[in-house]
Structure formats: C-alpha cells, structure tokens
Design an enzyme around this catalytic site. Structure first.
Site, short mmCIF file in Angstrom:
data_model
loop_
_atom_site.label_atom_id
_atom_site.label_comp_id
_atom_site.label_asym_id
_atom_site.label_seq_id
_atom_site.Cartn_x
_atom_site.Cartn_y
_atom_site.Cartn_z
N TYR A 128 0.84 -1.21 0.00
CA TYR A 128 0.00 0.00 0.00
C TYR A 128 0.87 1.26 0.00
O TYR A 128 0.92 1.99 -0.96
CB TYR A 128 -0.92 0.01 1.22
CG TYR A 128 -2.20 -0.77 1.10
CD1 TYR A 128 -2.35 -1.79 0.17
CD2 TYR A 128 -3.28 -0.52 1.95
CE1 TYR A 128 -3.53 -2.51 0.07
CE2 TYR A 128 -4.46 -1.23 1.85
CZ TYR A 128 -4.58 -2.22 0.91
OH TYR A 128 -5.75 -2.94 0.82
N SER A 129 1.55 1.51 1.11
CA SER A 129 2.25 2.79 1.32
C SER A 129 3.38 2.99 0.32
O SER A 129 4.05 2.04 -0.11
CB SER A 129 2.82 2.86 2.73
OG SER A 129 1.79 2.90 3.69
N GLU A 244 -8.56 -5.89 8.34
CA GLU A 244 -7.36 -5.79 9.17
C GLU A 244 -7.71 -5.41 10.60
O GLU A 244 -7.01 -5.76 11.54
CB GLU A 244 -6.41 -4.74 8.57
CG GLU A 244 -5.11 -4.59 9.31
CD GLU A 244 -4.17 -3.58 8.67
OE1 GLU A 244 -2.97 -3.60 8.98
OE2 GLU A 244 -4.64 -2.76 7.85
#
Length: 388
Positions: A128-129, A244
């Site tokens: 993601y990041s 999550e």
C-alpha cells in the site's frame, strides 16, 4: 454460552499440549519490534497450527477454514494470546487477503490462493504505502500496464511488513494513465520471488528490520491476478483495511493487558507505584483498555458479513494512542534506568523496545489524523474537509 466454553477448553488444551512439547521454546517469540526472532521456528509452528486445523477459523470449510462463529474466533485469539504463543507469520494472508478474496475474488482466484494461505505454504505482504502515499494512500504512483496477458508493474512501496519473507504481495497500483486520486487504481496480486522485485530492509529505532522498501522494476503478474475490476482498486483496498481491524484485535488486546500488568509489576518493584501521578496514569491505562475491548466487541458485533465499516477507525485511533502512551508510561516508571541499554551494542529490554516501537502505532495502518477524518466524515457525517 456453554458451547463457547467447550470450544475455549478445546483451544486451551490444544495450545497447552502443543506449547509444552516440541514447540515449548517458541512461547513469546516474535511480535512488533521482534519479528526477526526465530522466523523459521515460528513458520514451522504455524504450519503445525494449520495441520491441526487452527488457521483461517472463520473461513468457510470449503476454502480450508472451520466456519467458526465470531464468538469462537474471539475465543481462539484470546486463548492464543493468553498462552503466550508465538507471533503469527501468516497473519497478512489469513486475515487481510483471505477475507478480501472471499468477498471479491473470482472462483479461480480463491481456488489458487486460499489453500496455500490456509496451509501456510505461501506468505503475503501488503503493498500500500509509498514515499508520497502513506496516510494519503490515494496518491499511489506505482504503475501497472496490461501487456497482453501480463501486468507489468513499476514503482516503489515502503513500510512493507515482512516483505523479505513473503512469496506474494497484494499491491495497489495505478492502472489508468492520467487518473488521479481514488480513480484508476487496481488491486493486483504480484509474486515477490522474481526478477524485477528488490526488497531492501529498513533499520528501525529498535535496531530490527521487519519493515522494508520494495522496488518493482517491470515486475510481472498474470492478467487474471487483479481482484475486482481494473480501476476498482480503491474499494477493494478499503475493504481489506476493514478486515485488518477485525477479530484479531481482541487477541492483540490480551497482549496489551499482559504488557500493562508487567508495567504495574515494574512500578511495584521500582517504587514508582507510590507516586500519585504515575499511579493515576496506570489506573487510566487500565480503564482505557477496558473501554477498548468494549468498543471492539461492539464494532465487530455490528459488522456486516464480518467486515467492519468506517467505525473500525475508532478502534485504530484508540488502540494506537493507548499503546503509544503505555510505552511512554513504561519509560517513566523505569526512570533514569530506562536510558541505559542492557548490553552492547544495542541490547534493549522489553520496556525500551515497547517505547520505541509503539511510537509508530499512531502512524502505521492509518495515522491518527486520517482516522479522525474518516470518523468525522463517514461516521459522524460532518461536512467534508476541503481538498485541493
């Protein structure tokens, strides 16, 4: 309730037997800031769990799970933490990608990817990041182009947990040229063990390196390895974040309770418990943990199809802040002794490691600022913040 009691006894007895036998040495290994510890042994332990049917409890039986109820999943995670069992190595595949594929994947994707997750034969990481797209995930710049039957991926991800051990990565990539923000993103499944994927460890404050940079340089994955429709990646990625923050957080809170109990015992030994200000902070920490559990149970009980909605941001905001504050409290209880390592060159004790690693709790998995915005706009329905 009686059924849950029977299930709890089954879980407790199995864990007690397993962790006093061949895996007795594995108790307490791993966890945040300590993911480097005994990884091969923890992988063997998790495969032992899988062989006994203790992975992927909430998944349907036809996909390798047990179809466990929410209450049973809560019981398992609590008992697992109470047994001081080793930190899981398949968490990302089991609790993030697995539920995402169950909700949005094709039959072919489920058949290909779910069995190796349940058997702990393939490990996953989360792409993601990026350097300019951390909490602002919509600014993703990693690009993927469909070339015949293959996606070609180029870009950089950062803060990728356990990337060095992972076999696959689920990555959010920009697949529509000229698109901006939430539009034009796709959720791709990319093999990690190929030319074109370079994993570089990031040395953290704790001296360990469970986080990594990942560079994709014309990495390849099959055209079928897109979850949902191309361009629908934002919706899929947000669903994954909801999973999550699901049932595993209650097991996490058992670990928090163990840490708090340890800090209280430390305060007794050092005499810090006689300080009224520190004693007040310890009481507030206990109250905060009780409120955290009540909120987590309420959020999961109200979740549709087991996937928490935007209300899960409350849990992330609360536990991230609480745990960071506990690290600060531990150091204040230690006093000046907390400034000295246990040995050369950088041998930290548990409280120093807690303090240093928990500094990141209010940042990773969505910073406090982002969680407050989500709560304001999507839970409280306040006017949206002005955006460029």
């Amino acid at each position: 309730m009686a059924a849950n009691g029977t299930f709890r006894a089954e879980v407790r007895d199995w864990l007690n037997d397993a962790l006093t036998g061949a895996f007795a040495h594995a108790r307490g290994l791993g966890g945040p800031g300590r993911e480097h510890e005994a990884f091969p042994e923890r992988l063997a332990w998790e495969r032992h769990l899988a062989a006994a049917g203790w992975t992927c409890l909430g998944w349907p039986a036809e996909h390798g799970g047990r179809g466990a109820t929410l209450a049973e999943q809560v019981v398992f995670n609590e008992e697992y933490a109470l047994a001081d069992a080793p930190a899981r190595v398949g968490h990302i595949g089991e609790n993030l990608l697995g539920p995402t594929l169950l909700a949005f994947g094709t039959d072919e994707q489920r058949a290909r990817f779910l069995p190796p997750i349940a058997a702990v034969e393939e490990l996953w990481c989360q792409g993601y990041s990026e350097p300019d797209a951390g909490s602002d995930l919509a600014n993703v710049q990693t690009r993927a182009t469909l070339d015949g039957g293959t996606w070609r991926v180029t870009g950089q991800k950062v803060w990728t947990s356990l990337a060095a051990e992972a076999d696959w990565c689920f990555a959010v990539c920009r697949t529509e040229p000229g698109s901006v923000r939430h539009r034009g993103l796709s959720y791709l499944l990319v093999p990690m063990r190929q030319d074109g994927v370079d994993v570089r460890p990031i040395v953290q404050l704790t001296g360990t390196s469970e986080f990594n940079e990942v560079f994709f340089d014309d990495a390849r994955t099959d055209a079928s390895c897109v979850v949902g429709a191309p361009g629908d990646g934002w919706r899929i990625a947000m669903a994954t974040l909801g999973f999550e923050r699901g049932v595993a957080t209650l097991g996490q809170q058992v670990g928090f309770r163990r840490e708090l109990t340890g800090v209280i015992e430390l305060a007794r030994r050092t005499g810090a418990l006689d300080d009224p200000l520190l004693r007040d902070r310890l009481v507030r920490a206990w109250i905060g943990l009780e409120a955290m559990r009540a909120n987590a149970v309420r959020t999961m009980a109200g979740a549709a199809d087991g996937a928490p909605g935007p209300e899960s941001s409350i849990s992330k905001l609360v536990w991230g802040t609480w745990h960071r504050d506990l690290g600060e409290l531990a150091m204040d209880v230690l006093g000046a002794a907390g400034m000295i390592t246990d040995g050369e060159p950088y041998d930290l004790n548990d409280w120093q490691r807690l303090f240093l690693f928990s500094r990141a709790d209010t940042i990773y998995a969505g910073s406090n600022e982002i969680q407050r915005t989500i709560i304001a706009e999507r839970v409280l329905r306040l006017p949206r913040e002005a955006r460029p």
